[in-house]
Design a protein around this motif. Structure first.
Motif, PDB file in Angstrom:
ATOM      1  N   GLU A   1      -9.937   6.774  -1.345  1.00 54.77           N
ATOM      2  CA  GLU A   1      -9.218   5.881  -2.255  1.00 54.77           C
ATOM      3  C   GLU A   1      -7.871   5.446  -1.685  1.00 54.77           C
ATOM      4  OE1 GLU A   1      -9.095   8.160  -5.906  1.00 54.77           O
ATOM      5  OE2 GLU A   1      -7.111   8.957  -5.420  1.00 54.77           O
ATOM      6  N   VAL A   2      -7.469   4.255  -2.126  1.00 56.08           N
ATOM      7  CA  VAL A   2      -6.181   3.684  -1.717  1.00 56.08           C
ATOM      8  C   VAL A   2      -5.293   3.655  -2.946  1.00 56.08           C
ATOM      9  CG1 VAL A   2      -5.018   1.620  -0.848  1.00 56.08           C
ATOM     10  CG2 VAL A   2      -7.321   2.154  -0.057  1.00 56.08           C
TER      11      VAL A   2
ATOM     12  N   LEU B   1     -13.536   1.136   4.099  1.00 57.17           N
ATOM     13  CA  LEU B   1     -12.153   0.651   4.158  1.00 57.17           C
ATOM     14  C   LEU B   1     -11.940  -0.055   5.492  1.00 57.17           C
ATOM     15  CD1 LEU B   1      -9.266   0.825   2.773  1.00 57.17           C
ATOM     16  CD2 LEU B   1      -8.839   2.735   4.327  1.00 57.17           C
TER      17      LEU B   1
ATOM     18  N   SER C   1      -0.364   8.603   5.124  1.00 56.73           N
ATOM     19  CA  SER C   1      -1.780   8.808   4.800  1.00 56.73           C
ATOM     20  C   SER C   1      -2.356   9.848   5.750  1.00 56.73           C
ATOM     21  CB  SER C   1      -2.545   7.487   4.965  1.00 56.73           C
ATOM     22  OG  SER C   1      -1.937   6.470   4.226  1.00 56.73           O
TER      23      SER C   1
ATOM     24  N   VAL D   1       0.876  -1.179   0.000  1.00 55.95           N
ATOM     25  CA  VAL D   1       0.000   0.000   0.000  1.00 55.95           C
ATOM     26  C   VAL D   1       0.908   1.222   0.000  1.00 55.95           C
ATOM     27  CG1 VAL D   1      -1.764   1.275   1.277  1.00 55.95           C
ATOM     28  CG2 VAL D   1      -1.740  -1.230   1.338  1.00 55.95           C
TER      29      VAL D   1
ATOM     30  N   VAL E   1      -3.257   6.012   1.739  1.00 53.90           N
ATOM     31  CA  VAL E   1      -4.721   6.132   1.664  1.00 53.90           C
ATOM     32  C   VAL E   1      -5.045   7.616   1.619  1.00 53.90           C
ATOM     33  CG1 VAL E   1      -6.913   5.610   2.814  1.00 53.90           C
ATOM     34  CG2 VAL E   1      -4.975   4.051   3.093  1.00 53.90           C
TER      35      VAL E   1
ATOM     36  N   ILE F   1     -14.142   4.304   7.714  1.00 57.03           N
ATOM     37  CA  ILE F   1     -12.903   3.527   7.893  1.00 57.03           C
ATOM     38  C   ILE F   1     -12.989   2.771   9.227  1.00 57.03           C
ATOM     39  CG2 ILE F   1     -10.382   3.611   8.087  1.00 57.03           C
ATOM     40  CD1 ILE F   1     -10.412   6.186   6.486  1.00 57.03           C
TER      41      ILE F   1
END
Ligand SMILES: Cc1cc2nc3c(=O)[nH]c(=O)nc-3n(C[C@H](O)[C@H](O)[C@H](O)COP(=O)(O)OP(=O)(O)OC[C@H]3O[C@@H](n4cnc5c(N)ncnc54)[C@H](O)[C@@H]3O)c2cc1C
Length: 415
Positions: free
Chosen positions: A88-89, A102, A262, A79, A82, A287
């Motif tokens: 969106e990731v 998420l 993030s 990853v 985020v 989230i």
């Protein structure tokens, strides 16, 4: 409308939750994507056994993707970050995944380099960690050729995954050297920053008693600041020293690095601030977080991820249906503690209830806080349950997120 659910991390918590949600929602109701950097799912409790030749990597590692139900998209990539504003990731391979919900399940990272000298001279020669597969395998080779001296087990600082695992290592080391008829040539020392053998008072007293019975010296309130691999010295911030020939360390733990990249997602240590009852993140309502990645005040343990998973699945559904979230997660944690010679203890606790003696899950059941062969068999059987019941997202009859109280003795008997 088809909901888009993205799960970051395909370890214990991520796999369980993705499978539970896949069972709940048909493919026309929700798309589910799981992201993980690799395709090797490690049964981490097995890492305690690996250094002693009691299991091997083939027995505790399985392909990650194969643990996911059909209809779950698996993305093998790091990853990158985020974007919580845009929902969106962004993955390192350039893919962007948009989500309605998420789930953060990326666990912890080990940070041995954060302790001065630990990854310097002697690292993986006389200083080891068994907290990952490579380290556990190297330690197995070192133990095999070890024929006497000072073995020090040290946890650098909390929080760590499975806070009982270093104790299990010390107990198993006692049994291992005894079985090799080397015990009288080995000085075993357990060095911890805590003020006792464990975090919770009743269990701490019991476990300190076991260390003493097994001639394992307990050194407390030792905040390790430096390791001198050439001289074989563990040095605390207040300049106490513990000498070693072989150091077994549980290094510092932090959250996954992308959490820091993030904006708004994590705290200074990279953990995700999370409501301890609902498992919704404090970052944004869509989230959620599970397992070791959260900052909630219970153990970082697979059992915790399992109990959280039930509540989290329910709360993802409630969120998507615009219903009030359930506050059912009570901090329930449950751990077998292997003590060597075919025995183990069991502890069961939650946010309010510390581990006490009695039985689990009811007055008739496995003994709590007491060494027994039955608990050892329970620990061995757990691996089968892990692959075949927990990861696929099935429930264990009679064992649920809510901590059972009926078998517990609220007034612990004297030690
Ligand atoms: C030695 C040892 C013994 C243990 N014994 C027990 C026990 O007896 N009982 C018990 O209940 N628990 C035990 N545990 C703890 C248990 O294994 C963990 O608490 C549990 O696995 C946590 O699940 P998780 O999903 O939060 O994290 P994990 O299962 O660690 O999964 C996190 C996943 O995220 C992925 N990931 C991380 N960052 C990224 C990124 N940037 N990009 C892509 N993917 C990423 C990782 O590859 C990993 O697959 C033990 C742990 C250890 C180390």
């Amino acid at each position: 409308m088809t909901h888009r659910i993205v799960v970051l991390g395909g370890g214990t918590g991520g796999t369980m939750v993705a499978n539970r949600l896949r069972r709940r929602y048909g493919e026309d109701e929700a798309t589910i994507a799981v992201v993980d950097r690799d395709d090797r799912h490690v049964y981490q409790p097995g890492l305690v056994f690996l250094p002693f030749g009691l299991t091997d990597s083939d027995e505790i590692v399985r392909p990650r993707q194969r643990q996911l139900r059909g209809g779950i998209d698996f993305h093998q990539s790091e990853v990158e970050h985020v974007d919580i504003e845009e929902d969106e990731v962004v993955l390192e391979d350039g893919t962007t995944l948009q989500y309605d919900v998420l789930v953060v399940a990326t666990g912890v990272v080990l940070q041995p380099e954060e302790t001065e000298g630990l990854t310097g001279p002697g690292w993986n020669e006389r200083m080891f960690t068994f907290y990952d597969i490579a380290g556990a395998e190297q330690l197995a080779r070192a133990l095999d050729s070890f024929d006497g001296g000072r073995v020090v087990v040290n946890l650098v600082d909390m929080p760590i995954k499975c806070p009982v695992a270093p104790l299990e290592f010390a107990f198993l080391a006692d049994a291992y050297f005894s079985e090799r008829h080397l015990r009288d040539k080995v000085e075993l020392t357990y060095v911890t920053p805590l003020d006792g053998a464990f975090t919770k008072p009743v269990a701490s007293e019991r476990l300190a008693g076991l260390l003493s019975d097994k001639r394992i010296e307990l050194v407390t309130e030792f905040a390790a600041g430096e390791v001198d691999g050439e001289r074989g010295r563990l040095v605390s911030w207040d300049e106490r020293e513990v000498p070693f020939d072989l150091l077994v360390t549980v290094p510092l733990h932090g959250g996954a690095a992308y959490v820091g990249r993030s904006e708004g997602l994590g705290d200074d240590l990279g953990f995700v601030p999370t409501n301890q009852r609902t498992l919704q993140s404090l970052a944004k309502a869509n989230i959620f977080a599970i397992g070791d990645a959260t900052n909630i005040p219970t153990s970082k343990a697979g059992s915790v991820a399992h109990f959280e998973g039930e509540v989290l699945e329910d709360n993802v559904a409630r969120f998507l249906e615009d219903r009030e979230l359930s506050t059912a997660y009570d901090g329930h944690a449950n751990c077998f503690i292997e003590t060597g010679f075919g025995k183990a203890l069991l502890i069961d606790f939650n946010y309010e209830q510390e581990p006490v003696p009695g039985h689990f899950p009811t007055a008739i059941g496995l003994p709590l806080l007491k060494e027994s062969r039955l608990n050892h068999l329970g620990k061995l059987m757990f691996q089968w349950l892990y692959w075949h019941v927990l990861l696929p997202g099935r429930d264990i009859p009679g064992i649920s997120a809510e901590m059972p109280e009926s078998g517990k003795r609220s007034q612990p008997e004297p030690v």
